[in-house]
Design a protein around this motif. Structure first.
Motif, mmCIF file in Angstrom:
data_model
loop_
_atom_site.group_PDB
_atom_site.id
_atom_site.type_symbol
_atom_site.label_atom_id
_atom_site.label_comp_id
_atom_site.label_asym_id
_atom_site.label_seq_id
_atom_site.Cartn_x
_atom_site.Cartn_y
_atom_site.Cartn_z
ATOM 1 N N GLY A 294 0.812 -1.212 0.000
ATOM 2 C CA GLY A 294 0.000 0.000 0.000
ATOM 3 C C GLY A 294 0.844 1.260 0.000
ATOM 4 N N SER A 295 0.520 2.162 0.931
ATOM 5 C CA SER A 295 1.148 3.485 0.940
ATOM 6 C C SER A 295 2.572 3.500 1.488
ATOM 7 N N THR B 55 1.943 3.691 7.319
ATOM 8 C CA THR B 55 1.131 2.491 7.124
ATOM 9 C C THR B 55 0.698 2.418 5.675
ATOM 10 N N GLY B 56 0.167 1.268 5.285
ATOM 11 C CA GLY B 56 -0.310 1.089 3.923
ATOM 12 C C GLY B 56 -1.510 0.171 3.870
ATOM 13 N N SER B 57 -2.419 0.441 2.951
ATOM 14 C CA SER B 57 -3.565 -0.446 2.742
ATOM 15 C C SER B 57 -3.975 -0.403 1.285
ATOM 16 N N TYR C 222 -4.911 -5.943 1.564
ATOM 17 C CA TYR C 222 -3.529 -5.925 2.047
ATOM 18 C C TYR C 222 -3.334 -4.790 3.055
ATOM 19 N N ARG C 223 -2.537 -5.073 4.079
ATOM 20 C CA ARG C 223 -2.197 -4.072 5.077
ATOM 21 C C ARG C 223 -0.704 -4.171 5.395
ATOM 22 N N LYS D 290 3.329 -7.132 7.439
ATOM 23 C CA LYS D 290 2.575 -7.180 6.185
ATOM 24 C C LYS D 290 1.476 -8.226 6.365
ATOM 25 N N SER D 291 0.272 -7.912 5.901
ATOM 26 C CA SER D 291 -0.843 -8.841 6.077
ATOM 27 C C SER D 291 -1.711 -8.871 4.826
#
Length: 476
Positions: free
Chosen positions: A87-88, A319-321, A325-326, A342-343
């Motif tokens: 993500g971000s 953080t990223g999404s 995905y996270r 990471k998830s």
């Protein structure tokens, strides 16, 4: 005087010392592993989406461990080498590309973006590359605009469509430099600038100048819709019927996200903050430089990185999404400690996960008490049922030229009901005066009146889109 040792003896002694030092570092993490395991007990059940956890201390990847599944259909485990969208977290990589290009005198961070992107409208005040980096451009959020137009999660969004949306914009959220508002649109434009300046595709430039020099050989850019990467996790969420479903990453918008990587590659990326292998430490210092507003206020946001504190300790994070995905990367510079996760589960709270691990590892170093408990798996939000009196002035059709879409409103009983051809029908909750709250894609609504008192249109704000104008075209 003692004779010099033979080179081979010296090498073996150095290897032995390094091995012993690494073993000592790794022994440091051992007592914490069962405690970290307990944080992710849900993911260790038989059929549950997964994650990978990494801890880097002193430049060494002390812990790299996977939990749960990368693919629920075939029972494939989520390991540190599983590839997933971060993500971000991609934003800091895009920023680093801009820093490198500026170091090479190929651009200036204070350039007007129209120098490279003349197709972006002239909004009356110049938008600089630095404005894009620090989220102070005033540009409206592409995903928020698309939601207003009827876009749903999982719908395909291509880079060229996002560019067209920017080109059709008529207003900014605010004058450039005057405010901070997180904006994926800005980073999509940064990727376009990289391509214009370098004459290469975004992925090619990133691979040749960042990924390969850092040995990030399992890192990819999703710039083709449906592109397949080796050992890649699927992304999931739980449906309202408590059934696992896939969330598809159909976006090819680059710069703001779309980078897929493994945990070891993410650790290699982080370690460049420590040693400046690519770009040198001058580039790393630039990455940590926070933005400044036109009124002189300093932001927490630097170059794709947030500089804040946690329990009294300095930290740098993001953080990223994306789809299901996270990801999160949390760095404590004074402790020389980084935590990353990471998830592939949409309700997974990546930032809280990093913070819970930090609570364990830095327990004796914090100067402030622990934060209140935050679930690592966020509950789904429930909508509210709006109520209100009769509103005879509002019914009619409202058109937005920026996204070429129409909303209609009617009265049913004591409710104001809206309708959109893709978003369907919905209720508005009256706040006061001409102000209402709508569903998330519409956000807050303020009807506006002309000099005679008649409703002439409305402005909507759904978080990262502020005061988007819709003119009233027909009465009902």
């Amino acid at each position: 005087m003692r004779p010099f040792m033979k080179p081979t003896v010296t090498i073996f002694l150095l290897i032995g010392f390094y091995t012993a030092l690494c073993a000592q570092h790794h022994r440091w993490i051992h007592p914490y592993v069962p405690l970290i395991d307990s944080l992710f007990a849900n993911n260790q059940r038989g059929s549950y989406p997964g994650l990978a956890v990494g801890v880097v201390k002193g430049g060494q990847l002390m812990l790299a461990k996977g939990y749960g599944l990368a693919n629920l259909e075939h029972g494939l485990p989520f390991t540190p080498n599983t590839i997933s969208d971060i993500g971000s977290l991609a934003k800091q990589m895009t920023c680093f590309a801009m820093v490198l290009l500026a170091q090479n005198k190929q651009l200036s961070l204070d350039d007007n973006i129209q120098k490279y992107l003349p197709e972006v409208p002239d909004f009356g005040n110049p938008i600089t590359i630095r404005n894009l980096i620090h989220h102070t451009s005033g540009l409206r959020e592409i995903y928020g605009m698309l939601e207003i137009a009827g876009w749903k999660q999982g719908d395909a969004v291509r880079q060229e469509e996002a560019l067209n949306l920017v080109q059709s914009s008529r207003e900014l959220n605010f004058p450039p430099g005057s405010r901070y508002a997180y904006c994926n649109t800005a980073y999509m434009l940064l990727a376009e600038i990289i391509q214009k300046v370098s004459g290469q595709g975004f992925e090619q430039w990133m691979r040749e100048n960042i990924f390969q020099p850092l040995d990030m050989n399992d890192t990819y850019v999703m710039d083709i819709q449906g592109e397949i990467f080796p050992h890649c996790a699927d992304s999931y969420t739980m449906s309202d019927k408590n059934v696992w479903i896939k969330l598809y990453d159909n976006s090819t918008v680059i710069g703001a996200g779309g980078i897929y990587t493994t945990l070891p590659d993410l650790a290699r990326w982080f370690n460049n903050f420590r040693d400046g292998k690519v770009g040198g430490m001058r580039a790393i210092q630039q990455m940590f430089q926070r933005g400044i507003l036109s009124n002189g206020d300093t932001l927490n946001y630097a170059f794709g990185l947030e500089k804040t504190t946690y329990r009294g300790l300095q930290r740098i994070q993001h953080t990223g999404s994306s789809a299901g995905y996270r990801a999160a990367l949390l760095y404590f510079p004074q402790q020389d400690l980084a935590i990353m996760v990471k998830s592939n589960y949409a309700n997974f709270n990546s930032q809280a996960s990093c913070e819970r691990i930090a609570d364990l590892l830095l327990e004796d170093e914090f100067t402030e008490g622990p934060s209140s408990f935050v679930s690592l798996n966020k509950p789904r939000s429930e909508g509210e049922s709006p109520n209100g009196p009769q509103f005879q002035d509002y019914p009619g059709s409202y058109y937005c030229p920026d996204v070429e879409t129409t909303y209609t409103f009617r009265i049913e009983g004591d409710q104001l009901i809206g309708h959109h051809r893709l978003n369907g029908s919905f209720k508005l909750q009256h706040i006061n005066g001409d102000r209402f709250n709508g569903p998330s894609f519409l956000g807050s609504v303020k009807f506006e009146r002309d000099d005679t008192g008649k409703v002439s249109g409305m402005r909507i704000s759904n978080g990262r889109v502020l005061n988007l104008w819709m003119s009233k075209t027909t009465q009902k």
